[in-house]
Scaffold this motif. Structure first.
Motif, PDB file in Angstrom:
ATOM      1  N   GLY A 201       0.783  -1.222   0.000  1.00  9.96           N
ATOM      2  CA  GLY A 201       0.000   0.000   0.000  1.00  9.96           C
ATOM      3  C   GLY A 201       0.818   1.276   0.000  1.00  9.96           C
ATOM      4  N   TRP A 202       2.130   1.144  -0.240  1.00 12.97           N
ATOM      5  CA  TRP A 202       2.994   2.320  -0.307  1.00 12.97           C
ATOM      6  C   TRP A 202       2.973   2.918  -1.717  1.00 12.97           C
ATOM      7  CZ3 TRP A 202       7.649   3.591   2.990  1.00 12.97           C
ATOM      8  CH2 TRP A 202       7.450   3.177   4.316  1.00 12.97           C
ATOM      9  N   GLU A 203       3.380   4.191  -1.786  1.00  9.46           N
ATOM     10  CA  GLU A 203       3.458   4.890  -3.066  1.00  9.46           C
ATOM     11  C   GLU A 203       4.922   5.207  -3.389  1.00  9.46           C
ATOM     12  OE1 GLU A 203       2.055   9.121  -5.169  1.00  9.46           O
ATOM     13  OE2 GLU A 203       1.547   8.693  -3.068  1.00  9.46           O
ATOM     14  N   VAL A 204       5.338   4.918  -4.619  1.00 13.91           N
ATOM     15  CA  VAL A 204       6.667   5.310  -5.082  1.00 13.91           C
ATOM     16  C   VAL A 204       6.565   6.752  -5.585  1.00 13.91           C
ATOM     17  CG1 VAL A 204       8.539   4.839  -6.693  1.00 13.91           C
ATOM     18  CG2 VAL A 204       7.230   2.935  -5.704  1.00 13.91           C
ATOM     19  N   VAL A 205       7.155   7.681  -4.838  1.00 12.75           N
ATOM     20  CA  VAL A 205       7.017   9.103  -5.169  1.00 12.75           C
ATOM     21  C   VAL A 205       8.170   9.616  -6.035  1.00 12.75           C
ATOM     22  CG1 VAL A 205       5.570   9.641  -3.192  1.00 12.75           C
ATOM     23  CG2 VAL A 205       8.067   9.732  -2.951  1.00 12.75           C
ATOM     24  N   LEU A 206       9.224   8.837  -6.171  1.00 15.04           N
ATOM     25  CA  LEU A 206      10.355   9.206  -7.027  1.00 15.04           C
ATOM     26  C   LEU A 206      11.110   7.942  -7.374  1.00 15.04           C
ATOM     27  CD1 LEU A 206      12.238  11.465  -8.248  1.00 15.04           C
ATOM     28  CD2 LEU A 206      13.524  11.340  -6.094  1.00 15.04           C
ATOM     29  N   GLU A 207      11.442   7.756  -8.651  1.00 17.35           N
ATOM     30  CA  GLU A 207      12.313   6.660  -9.064  1.00 17.35           C
ATOM     31  C   GLU A 207      13.219   7.153 -10.169  1.00 17.35           C
ATOM     32  OE1 GLU A 207      12.361   1.964 -10.485  1.00 17.35           O
ATOM     33  OE2 GLU A 207      10.486   2.895  -9.818  1.00 17.35           O
ATOM     34  N   GLU A 208      14.527   6.974  -9.994  1.00 17.14           N
ATOM     35  CA  GLU A 208      15.505   7.422 -10.977  1.00 17.14           C
ATOM     36  C   GLU A 208      16.637   6.404 -11.095  1.00 17.14           C
ATOM     37  OE1 GLU A 208      17.088  11.320 -11.012  1.00 17.14           O
ATOM     38  OE2 GLU A 208      15.222  12.280 -10.347  1.00 17.14           O
ATOM     39  N   GLU A 209      17.159   6.266 -12.314  1.00 14.29           N
ATOM     40  CA  GLU A 209      18.379   5.503 -12.544  1.00 14.29           C
ATOM     41  C   GLU A 209      19.552   6.464 -12.444  1.00 14.29           C
ATOM     42  OE1 GLU A 209      20.283   3.451 -16.415  1.00 14.29           O
ATOM     43  OE2 GLU A 209      18.463   2.450 -15.664  1.00 14.29           O
ATOM     44  N   VAL A 210      20.588   6.073 -11.704  1.00 14.58           N
ATOM     45  CA  VAL A 210      21.739   6.947 -11.484  1.00 14.58           C
ATOM     46  C   VAL A 210      23.001   6.288 -12.051  1.00 14.58           C
ATOM     47  CG1 VAL A 210      20.705   8.024  -9.474  1.00 14.58           C
ATOM     48  CG2 VAL A 210      22.143   6.002  -9.164  1.00 14.58           C
TER      49      VAL A 210
END
Length: 406
Positions: A201-210
């Motif tokens: 039930g969590w939300e991914v608020v940011l996802e980035e490849e570095v």
């Protein structure tokens, strides 16, 4: 019965003398070559050092106890550097074709290129690659001699997320930011934590490849702060990149977020960073640390006696187990070069090691669980790593990091 056998000290002396005699006899026999294709130089050298020291300890203990089938083990190391296909092919040629190795063992050896490089040799190849792609590649190539002494990236991060949720910590929201590198372990780890978070039930608020060569993180940290997550997952198999991110994050932290810094956090290089006071409160994981208890305590004591240092939490114990597992299979078969029988013994036996129980499934890897090889959630506290969770079992208290808002 002889009175000497009724005297405990005399009995101990006889046993010791017998062991010394067996060890001396073994040293006169033809050595059994253990091939170690490991990264001594390059970006993975910190773990490569742990791999070599873990193997050297296992070899010494076996030789001190009479060798294997009455023969001494001899460790042959080949530096696979940055784990490229050409270095792995050269490792097979050198270790097996030229030096006659009867087994190949490493912590991880390319996480893909090592499979075709070592598949065509009959000798067992035991690794701890821990990546999903290796499973399908091994099966597609029909490599019955290849065993992965771990689960895979996706499964470990699923387990790790559950451990983080079990911490004695009130998350201010159910939001996570995920930063990851471009390679298989990092990509699949990100997918594992993303799926676990969303299922909870969590939300991914940011996802980035570095990228690997980044050392300036202010832009990404600004975006993290704008997203205001309760958890930051940073998975990059690069010591310098991860340590600079931690340093800069601590200077401008997301004040509601715990910071998890992935597998690289467990390596000897990070052991040194934590000993110098860096990364306090940061979380990390390992797939392969020694367990508490009699077996694990004896391993720690032996490592400290040999190297005058504590064993790392990354790969040293796992590669020690891999060699001991192979040696047990050889003893059961009674031959070092009946490779088909040895591979079958590895495939079918349960082996109790210092990191847990090795029980290979049909795809020839070990599923993560409390009764096999549990994952470990770590935290930097004081000058050391602390094992907070071992599988689902709490092992130590979580300490809230200093940057969290009151």
């Amino acid at each position: 019965m002889s009175k000497h056998l009724c005297n405990p000290l005399a009995a101990a002396a006889l046993v010791a003398a017998g062991c010394l005699a067996s060890a001396a006899a073994a040293q006169d026999a033809e050595p059994i070559v253990v091939g170690a294709p490991i990264p001594i130089t390059g970006p993975f050298a910190s773990d490569g050092t742990a791999m070599q020291t873990g193997l050297e300890l296992a070899v010494q203990q076996i030789n001190d106890n009479g060798g294997l089938l009455g023969r001494p083990l001899e460790l042959e190391v080949f530096d696979i550097g940055d784990l490229t296909p050409d270095k792995l092919q050269a490792a097979g040629n050198s270790l097996v074709d030229r030096n006659g190795a009867d087994v190949l063992i490493n912590g991880y050896g390319g996480m893909g290129p090592d499979i075709p490089a070592f598949c065509n040799y009959p000798v067992p190849y035991i690794n701890n690659n821990a990546t999903t792609n290796v499973i399908g590649l091994r099966a597609n190539l029909g490599c019955d001699n290849i065993f992965m002494g771990s689960d895979v990236d996706y499964s470990y991060l699923q387990a790790t997320f559950e451990q983080i949720l079990s911490l004695d910590h009130d998350f201010p929201s159910q939001t996570v930011a995920i930063l990851h590198g471009p390679y298989d372990w990092e990509l699949n780890a990100a997918e594992g934590v993303r799926d676990a978070a969303e299922a909870a039930g969590w939300e991914v608020v940011l996802e980035e490849e570095v990228p690997y060569d980044n050392r300036q993180w202010s832009g990404i940290i600004r975006r993290i702060n704008e997203a205001d997550p309760a958890l930051v997952v940073f998975e990059l198999l690069d010591t310098a990149g991860t340590s600079t991110f931690i340093d800069q994050f601590q200077q401008d932290p997301a004040e509601n977020a715990l910071l998890y810094a992935g597998y690289i956090f467990s390596t000897p290089a990070f052991q040194e960073i934590i000993a110098d006071g860096g990364a306090q409160g940061v979380l990390g994981m390992t797939v392969s640390a020694h367990l508490p208890g009699e077996r694990g305590d004896a391993f720690v004591e032996a490592w400290q006696a040999k190297y005058d240092a504590a064993p790392p939490f990354s790969i040293g114990a796992a590669i020690y187990d891999e060699l001991m597992l192979w040696a047990e299979a050889v003893r059961r078969v009674g031959s070092v070069d009946d490779y088909e029988a040895i591979n079958d013994a590895i495939r079918t036996m349960d082996y109790e090691g210092v990191t847990g129980t090795y029980r290979f499934n049909d795809d020839q890897y070990v599923s993560v669980s409390d009764d096999s090889l549990p994952s470990h959630l770590l935290q930097a506290q004081g000058d050391t790593h602390v094992q907070l969770f071992i599988g689902s079992e709490k092992n130590a208290d979580f300490v809230a990091p200093a940057w969290l808002a009151e």
